[in-house]
Each structure stands twice: as C-alpha cells, then as structure tokens.
Design a protein around this motif. Structure first.
Motif, PDB file in Angstrom:
ATOM      1  N   LEU A   1       0.828  -1.206   0.000  1.00  0.00           N
ATOM      2  CA  LEU A   1       0.000   0.000   0.000  1.00  0.00           C
ATOM      3  C   LEU A   1       0.866   1.261   0.000  1.00  0.00           C
ATOM      4  O   LEU A   1       0.523   2.257  -0.657  1.00  0.00           O
ATOM      5  N   LYS A   2       1.978   1.211   0.717  1.00  0.00           N
ATOM      6  CA  LYS A   2       2.880   2.353   0.722  1.00  0.00           C
ATOM      7  C   LYS A   2       3.480   2.581  -0.653  1.00  0.00           C
ATOM      8  O   LYS A   2       3.613   3.724  -1.115  1.00  0.00           O
ATOM      9  N   THR A   3       3.819   1.479  -1.340  1.00  0.00           N
ATOM     10  CA  THR A   3       4.367   1.603  -2.695  1.00  0.00           C
ATOM     11  C   THR A   3       3.345   2.212  -3.644  1.00  0.00           C
ATOM     12  O   THR A   3       3.669   3.074  -4.468  1.00  0.00           O
ATOM     13  N   ILE A   4       2.094   1.755  -3.534  1.00  0.00           N
ATOM     14  CA  ILE A   4       1.044   2.302  -4.395  1.00  0.00           C
ATOM     15  C   ILE A   4       0.815   3.779  -4.091  1.00  0.00           C
ATOM     16  O   ILE A   4       0.647   4.603  -5.005  1.00  0.00           O
ATOM     17  N   ARG A   5       0.819   4.138  -2.807  1.00  0.00           N
ATOM     18  CA  ARG A   5       0.605   5.528  -2.431  1.00  0.00           C
ATOM     19  C   ARG A   5       1.738   6.410  -2.946  1.00  0.00           C
ATOM     20  O   ARG A   5       1.499   7.530  -3.423  1.00  0.00           O
ATOM     21  N   GLU A   6       2.972   5.917  -2.882  1.00  0.00           N
ATOM     22  CA  GLU A   6       4.093   6.699  -3.403  1.00  0.00           C
ATOM     23  C   GLU A   6       4.050   6.791  -4.922  1.00  0.00           C
ATOM     24  O   GLU A   6       4.473   7.803  -5.498  1.00  0.00           O
ATOM     25  N   THR A   7       3.546   5.706  -5.571  1.00  0.00           N
ATOM     26  CA  THR A   7       3.469   5.732  -7.030  1.00  0.00           C
ATOM     27  C   THR A   7       2.472   6.775  -7.519  1.00  0.00           C
ATOM     28  O   THR A   7       2.714   7.502  -8.484  1.00  0.00           O
ATOM     29  N   PHE A   8       1.308   6.835  -6.869  1.00  0.00           N
ATOM     30  CA  PHE A   8       0.275   7.771  -7.278  1.00  0.00           C
ATOM     31  C   PHE A   8       0.437   9.142  -6.620  1.00  0.00           C
ATOM     32  O   PHE A   8      -0.409  10.013  -6.809  1.00  0.00           O
TER      33      PHE A   8
END
Length: 349
Positions: free
Chosen positions: A129-136
């Motif tokens: 989830l942290k990776t997705i949040r940083e991606t977007f």
C-alpha cells in the motif's frame, strides 16, 4: 618387536596387578610428563588410541547413587518451608491472568518474551500500500501539468461511460421492447457518434504524447540526442491516425497498445535523464486511467456486438466513393457511345 622402552613399560602397566583400583577411586595413569618427553626425544609417534584416559569412578558412583537411592540430595524437600507455604493464602491477581498464563510453554522457556508474537502479519500488505501511495503521489508534479492532465482525461472517461450506458440501454430495449431513458434506435445512433469521438480523441492524445519529446529535444533537456528522441515523436502519430480507418474494436485495441508503448518509452527516457524525474509517475497515473477507459469501452461494445448494425467506417466510405465515381464514369461513357451511334445513324440517312 617391543624394543622401545615406553612400549615395554606400557605393557607391564597393563598386566601389573593392582594397577586398576576399585571403582570408588580414580585409575592411576602410568604416563608421566617425563615418559611423554622421552617419546618425543626417541622419535616414537604414539597413537591417541594407546593413551589411557582417566577413569572417573567418582562421577559414575554419584550417578548410580542418584538414580537408585531415594531421597537424594538433588531432590531434598524442605518440610518446614512446605508447611509454611501451605498455611499462607493465595492472593488473587486477576489482572495477571490471561489465556496463556495457565498454559505451560513447550517450545520456549517460561518468562522469556516470545519475539515471534511481535511480528506484524500485515507488514507485506502495508508495504504494498505504501508503494502504491508513493506511485500515485503527485507532490512533485507541477500544478499546471497536473490540472491539465486531469482535464484531458475527462473526454476519455465520459465517452467510455457513455458507451457502457448506451450498450446497457440497447440491451434493455432488446429485452423489454423499450429503453430505460432512450429508445433502442436513439441509443444506437448516439453510440455511433460517441465511438468515433473516442477514437479521434485518442489519436490526438497519442500524437501529443509523441510531440512532447520533440519539445524536450528542442529545449535540450538532458542534452541533445538527435534522431533517437525525434523518432518517438514520429512513431506516435504514425500509429495513432491509421486507427481512425479501422473498425471500432480494432482501433481501440491498437490505441491501447500505443498508450502502453509510449509509457514504456517515457519511462526509459526518464531513466536516461531525457525527461523530469516525476514524469514516469505522472504518465503512469494517466495511462492507467486511459487504459481502464479503453477496456471498459471494449467490454460495453462486446455486449451488443450482435444487436447493432456496424456503422460504415472511413474505409467503407472511401470504397463507396470510389464505386460511385466508377459508376458515374461508366454512365458518361454510355452516354457518349449513345450520342456517337445516334450521329452515325443520322449521317447514313
């Protein structure tokens, strides 16, 4: 054979009576420091198997005594202390009682903190989830680019949702005889208007994404790279505009592949330093929404493939124009021949 002095002394020690004492005393070892030193001086190499180890009779006797005699010193019970404890009352401590307080641990010691209990089972999910949040995350994207990019998605999302709704209305009209808000014929006409708009807008956006690299090359962002960077701007419209001549399904599929190809090219350009570092995340978010819109349009179109008539495409219109031109030329040719025949008949008369 037994010419060495140490070997003969060893043999006499083994057969001499009284060498091995009782089990309650230690065995006398016939070796001394002097004898060992003599072996080193004479060059004799003795094996470790010939060395007599001390016989620990005391330890053996203690073990036998502890295992056979009752009431051993190792299990002594203090009766006075036991009576004192028996008269004392147990104080209730409910706050210390838990599910594991009355269970004896098997795989680890009591009173030792179990480190495995502190492992976060959702650590992997939280990391994703942290990776997705940083991606977007668009914190580093300029506000103008972010606003205009989001506005550019509105036509694509609108046409995709319109395609799905019109397809549902056509199916509803085919099942019940009338549409929900529109009639089946009206919904089909609107669908034939929406589909070319989506394909034409997609071709414009693909060409625009290729033209960005021309602008970066003219600005010499990351240096001057010449034809490799210009080629991206040439390939993009070369793929985009022929899709306007294809049937709707094939055009959407080709544009979907073109968007993904351009995202790959933009990601490579960012890694090489040809584009800003935030451009990859920015393009990923836009490409994700556009790709989802194309998939939604294909799904809606597939639900009514057998219920609507195919709208003539540009290729069909060109073919019809060519056929009409050929027909008109043949008609003119027939009129000319008829005039020539009529003129010849008048001359004969």
């Amino acid at each position: 054979m037994l010419r060495n002095g140490i070997t003969r002394s060893l043999t006499r020690a083994l057969y001499k009576p009284g060498t091995i004492s009782s089990r309650n005393s230690c065995t006398i070892v016939p070796f001394t420091t002097k004898s060992i030193h003599s072996t080193r001086t004479t060059g004799f190499r003795y094996s470790s198997s010939l060395v007599l180890q001390p016989y620990k009779a005391t330890s053996t006797a203690l073990l036998r005594y502890a295992s056979t005699k009752p009431g051993t010193p190792f299990d002594h019970i203090d009766t006075k202390e036991e009576k004192k404890l028996a008269k004392s009352e147990i104080e209730p401590n409910p706050e210390e009682v838990s599910e594991l307080s009355s269970v004896r641990q098997v795989f680890h010691e009591e009173g030792v903190e179990d480190k495995e209990r502190d492992v976060d089972m959702l650590a992997g999910v939280k990391s994703d989830l942290k990776t997705i949040r940083e991606t977007f995350s668009m914190q580093e994207v300029p506000r103008e680019a972010l606003v205009l990019g989001a506005a550019g998605l509105i036509p694509y999302v609108f046409t995709s949702l319109s395609t799905v709704y019109l397809a549902w209305d056509i199916n509803h009209a085919a099942l019940t005889g009338s549409g929900f808000l529109l009639s089946g014929h009206t919904a089909e006409l609107l669908l034939h208007i929406v589909e070319p708009l989506q394909i034409g807008y997609g071709a414009v956006i693909i060409s625009f994404l290729g033209a960005i690299h021309w602008g970066l090359e003219w600005a010499k962002y990351g240096g001057s790279h010449g034809y490799p960077r210009y080629a991206i701007g040439v390939v993009a419209p070369a793929i985009a505009w022929p899709t306007t001549l294809l049937p709707v399904e094939y055009a959407l599929i080709v544009q979907f592949l073109a968007f993904n190809y351009l995202y790959f090219a933009d990601a490579r350009a960012t890694v090489r330093g040809w584009a800003p570092h935030w451009y990859t995340a920015y393009r990923f978010a836009l490409t994700f929404i556009v790709g989802a819109s194309i998939v939604i349009s294909l799904i809606g179109r597939g639900q009514i493939a057998d219920k609507i008539n195919r709208l003539p495409g540009p290729a069909d219109r060109l073919k019809a124009l060519r056929d009409s031109q050929m027909a008109s030329l043949e008609a003119e040719e027939r009129e000319k021949r008829a005039k020539i025949v009529a003129q010849e008949e008048e001359d004969e008369e």
